[in-house]
Structure formats: structure tokens, C-alpha cells
Design a protein around this motif. Structure first.
Motif, short mmCIF file in Angstrom:
data_model
loop_
_atom_site.label_atom_id
_atom_site.label_comp_id
_atom_site.label_asym_id
_atom_site.label_seq_id
_atom_site.Cartn_x
_atom_site.Cartn_y
_atom_site.Cartn_z
N UNK A 1 0.86 -1.20 0.00
CA UNK A 1 0.00 0.00 0.00
C UNK A 1 0.88 1.24 0.00
N UNK A 2 1.94 1.21 -0.77
CA UNK A 2 2.91 2.30 -0.73
C UNK A 2 3.84 2.10 0.45
N UNK A 3 4.73 3.06 0.66
CA UNK A 3 5.64 2.98 1.79
C UNK A 3 5.29 4.08 2.79
N UNK A 4 5.24 3.73 4.07
CA UNK A 4 4.98 4.72 5.12
C UNK A 4 6.27 5.44 5.48
N UNK B 1 7.05 7.81 2.88
CA UNK B 1 5.74 8.34 2.50
C UNK B 1 5.60 8.37 0.98
N UNK B 2 5.73 7.20 0.40
CA UNK B 2 5.64 7.09 -1.05
C UNK B 2 4.39 6.27 -1.37
N UNK B 3 3.26 6.96 -1.66
CA UNK B 3 2.01 6.21 -1.84
C UNK B 3 2.02 5.36 -3.11
N UNK B 4 2.91 5.67 -4.04
CA UNK B 4 2.89 4.97 -5.33
C UNK B 4 3.83 3.76 -5.39
#
Ligand code: ADP
Length: 495
Positions: free
Chosen positions: A348-351, A355-358
């Protein structure tokens, strides 16, 4: 006879639990029930608030029955909850006007991008400690107001109430008498000014949310009201509330500056206690209210990894290469540390701190000899690498813990904990009671109803069950971390 039992409700993302404790913080009885996850569209996650409420009532009844006591034997109730998840109801009927929009829900991603044009990330971070991200409650409330028929008008007429799950449960438990929350939950809404400890007018204006919808914000240990006969067959004071990760820090007795806990459930959430300083992160970590007791705020620096234990569920349910999550421990023990294959579970992206939603998940470094055992082991290793990313970010922000206390489902996996100590190069401690979250809620209730004088007493009750000391060589650690950095870079480049 004095009432000596405490009842703590842990309303989590996948299940609701009630635990009854005696006055020594021993578990007397507990009950747990799962409820439905609703996925109406890709990236949307909802819960039915009525199912949540029914599950909480059910597990509370069950736990009392198992303990052989009634609600009248309870001195006080503590609540801890999945954070950020958003409920809006009509004050007149108590009926919710939409499902609960869950923290994982990404439907407001485009709205967040729009908002960023009008309000800089730094402004939001400066006030709320958070990032402009769908994760937090604010844009979920706005979505309900903007998309549910008639909602805006009802809100303007003062009929609607917003609450995170604690607030919703409090409303229901008190028979609609109390609309309040605690400062830790408020600090996850993106509407609360963590410095002023008050709802922020500018944020409310930006999101077009009427202040009349908001709950009153109280300390974590406070008089939140009394349960109604209708709700739980008796009147008992509700006297402790904290969001789940903050409650876990309390359950882990993380009261000193720099003390850090990391909880490994579905995701991984690390919080370091930063005392009365609201540290601003330069590494995209969140500044949050760790607790507010007697009006005194303790802040925390928090890093969240969206996928931890759920990566093991993926191995079990999708790849079907293990039969159960605990089986991963035997597999890793016989395989040993894997230094060529890297699993990056960016489903689900990286937290934090990326913070990389893609970004999306990948397995890199496969060779002809790589198989199931390497993939399973590399998945456990990935959770440790992600924790290292958080701890590095914390260190860069000025907090370098020398010990990390762990809890949650994955803390049952000793191979993982040893690898975690090796990769973090710091000591890992596991408490005898790994149910830190619900225990934290019980401590808050115990404090307010006078069963303990101060939270420091939790420090005396905290028992270490196992210690994992780093024993990997620096060279091996560096090589593994370099491999992880390359794997993450590939995942991000590919998106
Ligand atoms: P939550 O509260 O988020 O539902 P829990 O703290 O109950 O999570 O932990 C459950 C998670 O831990 C699951 O995702 C499961 O895959 C993982 N898990 C449980 N036991 C182990 C284990 N022995 N090794 C690795 N992962 C585990």
C-alpha cells in the motif's frame, strides 16, 4: 467491599477485545470478536459502526461472564482504539450517517493533493504534528460532509457529531450523554493543534468542518462519564482513553524521555517518548501526543510502517507458502539470514520515512537457488529493515534509544526479534505481558479511579520476559542494510 476489577476495551482494526484485570494488573478474563472489513472500492476500507458497537457489547458481556462477575464489580473502564478511523452520527437519533471510514482508507488522496495547493505541508505539520495525508481523520470527515446526501445541511444545523472510535463508543456507552475524546486521539485527526491543545480554527476552515461537530478533548485519565443501564446493564465510570499506539507506550511503561516501543501487529508502529518537547521531525516522522495526564502533555515521535505482520498473512493466504504466521520462525531458523533476496512489502505504498504512496511491493535478488525458505525469511527480515529505517530517522531527529521494547503478534517470533536486535544494533526487550495496548488503557482507568497513585507504578509491574542482544558483525549488518537500501530504491524507481 471495594471494587477491584478494571475493564479495558481494545477496539482494534480487525477485532474488538475486552480484558478484565484485578488490582495487580493480572488478567482475570478476556474475550475477543472479529468483525467485517468492508472494501466498497479499490483503496476504500470501511467498518459498520453498528457491528463495532455490537462486538464491543458482546465481548464485554463474555469477559464478565468468564470472570464470574457483573458490571457492578468493575471500578472503572478504560478504552483504547484503532486511531484515525472516523464516524459521523446524528446527535438526535444516535444513528451513524455513513460507515466508519478506516485509517487505511485512501479515498481522499486527490483531495489531499488539492489541499496542499492551499496549505503547505509545513503549516499542517507545525500545527498538528502530522502530514497532509488521507491516513488522518480530517479529510475523511470532509468526505462524508461533501458526499453523503444531506450531510452538509445537517452539520450546518448542528445535528451532526464526529468522533474517532473512542468517542463513538463513549457516546454509545453513556447512552448519548457524553461527546468527548482524549488528547491522544484528538492528535490524530489533523484538526487538533498539539501545542495549544485545542481544535484549530484554521484547519477547520481549510477543511470546511463546523466546530459544532467536534467532541470535547479531555486528559487520558479523566471523568468521561458513566455507562448507561441500557448499554451495559449498570452504571460504571469510564475513566481512561488513549489511542492504541499511545496506550501501548503506557502499557510498556515508556515514561522516560527516549524510551521507545515498537508494536508489531498488522503494521508496525514505533513511538519514542520525547517528554514535554514536541520535536519537529526532519525525516517525515509524526509528532504526536503520547499522553496527557493531569493537564501535562507528553509528546511522542512516531514512525508507522503499514505492512508488518500482514506480510506474513500474505505469505500464508496469497503465496500459500506457509500454513501459519508462526511457522515462519521455524523456516527462518533453518534457513539462516538471507543476504541476497529482499522482499519489499510496499503493498500500500511505503509509510515513514518514505511516505511514497505509489511504491508497490517487490521481491528482488532472486537467483535459481532461491526458494520458499528464502522468501519467507526475507519477509521477516524486511520488517526489521523497515524498523531500522524508522530508528535511523528518529536518531537523525535527535532521539537514539538504547533499548527498544516490543509487543504485538510478531513479538512471539524469537528469530525475528534476534534479527531485529542485530539489524538495529540495539537491545530488544519483550515484556512478559505482550498485550501492552489494552494494559495501557487499564492503567489509565486505574489511575483515574484511584487504584494506583501514579503511572510510575506501571514501571514496577513491567516484567521483562526475554532480552535479545545484538550479536551480528558490523560488516554483515552494513552489507545487509546496503542491500535493503538498493531494494527500496528499485521499488520506488519502478513506480
Ligand atoms: P492486530 O492487533 O493488528 O490485529 P496482532 O498484534 O494480533 O495484530 O498480531 C497479528 C499479526 O502478527 C498478524 O499479521 C500475524 O501475521 C502476525 N504474527 C502473529 N504471530 C506471528 C509469528 N509467530 N511470527 C510472525 N508473525 C506473526
Amino acid at each position: 467491599m471495594t471494587k477491584q476489577f478494571l475493564l479495558a476495551i481494545d477496539q482494534g482494526t480487525s477485532s474488538s477485545r475486552t480484558v478484565i484485570y484485578d488490582d495487580r494488573a493480572n488478567v482475570v478474563a478476556s474475550a475477543q470478536q472479529e468483525f467485517r472489513q468492508i472494501y466498497p472500492e479499490s483503496g476504500w476500507v470501511e467498518h459498520d459502526p453498528e457491528e463495532i458497537w455490537a462486538s464491543v457489547r458482546q465481548v464485554t458481556r463474555e469477559a464478565l461472564a468468564k470472570a464470574g462477575i457483573t458490571i457492578r464489580d468493575i471500578a472503572g473502564i478504560g478504552i483504547t482504539n484503532q486511531r484515525e478511523t472516523t464516524v459521523v452520527w446524528d446527535r438526535r437519533s444516535g444513528e451513524c450517517i455513513y460507515n466508519a471510514i478506516v485509517w487505511q482508507d485512501r479515498r481522499t488522496a486527490a483531495y489531499c493533493r488539492d489541499l496542499r495547493e492551499r496549505c503547505a505541508d509545513e503549516v499542517v505539520a507545525g500545527k498538528t504534528g502530522l502530514r497532509l495525508d488521507p491516513y488522518f481523520s480530517a479529510t475523511k470527515v470532509a468526505w462524508i460532509l461533501n458526499n453523503v446526501d444531506g450531510a452538509r445541511r445537517l452539520a450546518d444545523d448542528g445535528h451532526l457529531a464526529f468522533g474517532t472510535i473512542d468517542s463513538f463508543l463513549l457516546w454509545r456507552l453513556t447512552g448519548g450523554a457524553v461527546h468527548a475524546t482524549d488528547a491522544t486521539n484528538a492528535s490524530r485527526t489533523m484538526l487538533f493543534n498539539i501545542h495549544a491543545q485545542a481544535w484549530d480554527d484554521e484547519m477547520l476552515e481549510l477543511l470546511e468542518i463546523p466546530a459544532s461537530m467536534l467532541p470535547e478533548v479531555l486528559d487520558c485519565a479523566a471523568e468521561f462519564g458513566s455507562t448507561s443501564e441500557d448499554a451495559v446493564d449498570g452504571a460504571v465510570p469510564i475513566c481512561g482513553i488513549a489511542g492504541d499506539q499511545q496506550a501501548a507506550l503506557i502499557g510498556q511503561a515508556g515514561f522516560e524521555y527516549g524510551m521507545t516501543k515498537s508494536t508489531y501487529g498488522t503494521g508496525c508502529f514505533a513511538i519514542a517518548n520525547t517528554g514535554n518537547t514536541a520535536l519537529t521531525s526532519h525525516n517525515q516522522l509524526l509528532t504526536t501526543v503520547a499522553s496527557r495526564i493531569g493537564g501535562e502533555v507528553t509528546y511522542g515521535l512516531e514512525g508507522s510502517v503499514f505492512v508488518a505482520g500482514s506480510a506474513l498473512q500474505w505469505l500464508r493466504d496469497e503465496l500459500r507458502i506457509i500454513d501459519s504466521a508462526p511457522e515462519s520462525e521455524q523456516v527462518a531458523a533453518r534457513t539462516g539470514v538471507v543476504d541476497d533476496v529482499y522482499v519489499v512489502p510496499a503493498f500500500a505504498g511505503l509509510g515513514a520515512p518514505y511516505w511514497d504512496p505509489d511504491a508497490r511491493g517487490a521481491i528482488v535478488g532472486l537467483s535459481r537457488g532461491s526458494g520458499r525458505d528464502q522468501i519467507v525469511t526475507a519477509t521477516l527480515q524486511a520488517v526489521a529493515y523497515q524498523t531500522r529505517d524508522l530508528i535511523d530517522a528518529m536518531a537523525d531527529d535527535g532521539i537514539s534509544p538504547s533499548v527498544i521494547r516490543v509487543d504485538g503478534g510478531m513479538a512471539g517470533n524469537e528469530w525475528f526479534l534476534q534479527f531485529l536486535a542485530d539489524i538495529l544494533d540495539i537491545r530488544v526487550e519483550r515484556p512478559a505481558n505482550v498485550e501492552s495496548t489494552v494494559l495501557g488503557a487499564a492503567y489509565l482507568a486505574a489511575l483515574q479511579c484511584g487504584l494506583i497513585d501514579n503511572l510510575q507504578q506501571a514501571t514496577r509491574l513491567w516484567r521483562c520476559d526475554a532480552v535479545f542482544e545484538p550479536r551480528m558483525t558490523g560488516d554483515q549488518r552494513d552489507a545487509l542494510l546496503a542491500g535493503w537500501a538498493t531494494a527500496v530504491a528499485r521499488v520506488r524507481g519502478a513506480s
